[in-house]
Design a protein around this motif. Structure first.
Motif, short mmCIF file in Angstrom:
data_model
loop_
_atom_site.label_atom_id
_atom_site.label_comp_id
_atom_site.label_asym_id
_atom_site.label_seq_id
_atom_site.Cartn_x
_atom_site.Cartn_y
_atom_site.Cartn_z
N ASN A 47 0.85 -1.18 0.00
CA ASN A 47 0.00 0.00 0.00
C ASN A 47 0.89 1.24 0.00
N ILE A 48 0.58 2.18 -0.88
CA ILE A 48 1.31 3.45 -0.95
C ILE A 48 0.33 4.60 -0.82
N ASN A 49 0.62 5.52 0.10
CA ASN A 49 -0.14 6.76 0.15
C ASN A 49 0.83 7.93 0.23
N ASP A 50 0.32 9.12 0.53
CA ASP A 50 1.17 10.31 0.48
C ASP A 50 2.26 10.34 1.56
N SER A 51 2.07 9.59 2.64
CA SER A 51 3.00 9.69 3.76
C SER A 51 3.94 8.50 3.88
N GLU A 52 3.52 7.31 3.42
CA GLU A 52 4.38 6.15 3.60
C GLU A 52 3.99 5.02 2.65
N ALA A 53 4.86 4.03 2.61
CA ALA A 53 4.61 2.82 1.84
C ALA A 53 4.79 1.63 2.78
N THR A 54 3.91 0.65 2.69
CA THR A 54 3.96 -0.48 3.61
C THR A 54 3.73 -1.80 2.86
N LEU A 55 4.30 -2.86 3.44
CA LEU A 55 3.98 -4.21 3.00
C LEU A 55 2.75 -4.64 3.78
N MET A 56 1.67 -4.90 3.08
CA MET A 56 0.40 -5.25 3.71
C MET A 56 0.26 -6.76 3.90
N PHE A 57 0.67 -7.53 2.89
CA PHE A 57 0.58 -8.99 2.95
C PHE A 57 1.73 -9.58 2.15
N PRO A 58 2.43 -10.61 2.70
CA PRO A 58 2.20 -11.29 3.98
C PRO A 58 2.72 -10.46 5.15
N ASN A 59 2.40 -10.91 6.36
CA ASN A 59 2.88 -10.26 7.57
C ASN A 59 3.11 -11.33 8.63
N ILE A 60 3.54 -10.94 9.79
CA ILE A 60 3.90 -11.94 10.81
C ILE A 60 2.68 -12.69 11.32
N TYR A 61 1.50 -12.22 10.97
CA TYR A 61 0.27 -12.88 11.40
C TYR A 61 -0.37 -13.70 10.29
N GLU A 62 -0.02 -13.42 9.07
CA GLU A 62 -0.54 -14.16 7.92
C GLU A 62 0.64 -14.56 7.05
N LYS A 63 0.97 -15.83 7.02
CA LYS A 63 2.10 -16.27 6.21
C LYS A 63 1.69 -16.40 4.75
N ASN A 64 2.67 -16.31 3.88
CA ASN A 64 2.41 -16.44 2.45
C ASN A 64 2.31 -17.91 2.09
N THR A 65 1.22 -18.28 1.44
CA THR A 65 1.03 -19.64 0.99
C THR A 65 0.69 -19.64 -0.49
N SER A 66 0.90 -20.76 -1.13
CA SER A 66 0.62 -20.85 -2.56
C SER A 66 -0.87 -20.74 -2.82
N LEU A 67 -1.24 -19.88 -3.76
CA LEU A 67 -2.62 -19.78 -4.21
C LEU A 67 -2.80 -20.77 -5.36
N LEU A 68 -3.78 -21.64 -5.24
CA LEU A 68 -4.01 -22.65 -6.27
C LEU A 68 -4.80 -22.05 -7.42
N ALA A 69 -4.48 -22.45 -8.62
CA ALA A 69 -5.11 -21.91 -9.81
C ALA A 69 -6.61 -22.13 -9.81
#
Length: 284
Positions: free
Chosen positions: A187-209
């Protein structure tokens, strides 16, 4: 200055995932390094860029513009500067935090390389006359030159996003992809840029087609919050990759920079990624 952010309120019971995720991140960093080493990287030295200081351009702004000019010249030096307007618009968007034209133009598909890393080896303020002063930046850089084209069969569909949200609304959306892949959201806005997903509460997993996924994936809410009276614009960047490629240039709160985000995106070969951009507004 009022802080503007896309804020995720996360439930405490997910904190127990943090330790295991730190170990996973170590292996992901190793994988990312191996992935980059497999790509065609070209080192260039003593590449110069310059920008003039004027009534409308401060010394700090001129330094950023000169650095961007040096990056463009580094790309030219290895023969990936065919679409210079694309690069110029990208760097201008980064400087002004205004990505509307860049996101809507589709020119990001024209970019045929990226500056993967750089070191500033010299910075000078040069005064040619009382009214002609410019900053000159010299860099050594590693440039990635693409050898592939986008895979037109690699696609994604994002549904459920609205153009306008009220303050404290929850962000909910569905994602379906044409191939098995991984997803990273910024996410990017006028004040900062952040990594929204994944995060320490939601791990990255493979999305099935062809299987729809409802976000958030875990026991967590993405709550949109603004502290300004006027509407706040947020630009979501969805990056789908065929393999898991971690984004690591951020602090402990997952705050990063637009430059780091785009450097990461364009370090991934075009046939290995699919990128979607969505703009939303939060009104108080």
């Amino acid at each position: 200055m009022t802080k503007r952010n896309l804020k995720m309120f996360l439930t405490p019971k997910w904190k127990k995932c943090q330790k295991s995720n730190n170990l996973s991140r170590y292996f992901l960093i190793l994988f990312f390094a191996l992935n980059l080493s497999a790509q065609k990287q070209i080192k260039v030295s003593t590449i110069k860029g310059k920008a003039f200081i004027s009534r409308d351009v401060s010394p700090n702004q001129a330094k950023e513009l000169a650095l961007n000019d040096a990056k463009i010249n580094a790309l030219k030096a290895v023969g990936v500067g065919e679409n210079i307007k694309s690069y110029q618009l990208l760097f201008t968007s980064q400087e002004k935090n205004d990505y509307s034209q860049f996101f809507s133009s589709g020119i990001q598909s024209e970019i045929q390389g990226a500056v993967e890393s750089f070191n500033i080896v010299n910075e000078a303020t040069i005064k040619k006359s009382e009214v002609e002063i410019y900053i000159e930046i010299t860099i050594d850089a590693t440039v990635i030159k693409y050898e592939t084209k986008p895979d037109i069969t690699f696609d994604a569909n994002i549904e459920g996003l609205k153009a306008v949200y009220n303050n404290h609304d929850n962000l909910i959306f569905n994602v379906t992809t044409s191939q098995n892949c991984y997803l990273t959201i910024f996410n990017i806005n006028d004040s900062e840029a952040t990594l929204m997903f994944p995060n320490i509460y939601e791990k990255n997993t493979s999305l099935l087609a062809k299987q729809p996924y409802k976000f958030p994936l875990g026991n967590v809410d993405y709550e949109l919050e603004t502290n300004i009276k006027d509407k706040e614009s947020n630009r979501l960047i969805f990056v789908f990759t065929k393999t898991e490629i971690p984004f690591i240039k951020m602090d402990k709160d997952q705050v990063t920079s637009s430059e780091a985000i785009f450097s990461w995106i364009y370090s991934i070969m075009p046939d290995q990624r699919k990128v979607d951009y969505h703009t939303l507004f939060i009104v108080k």
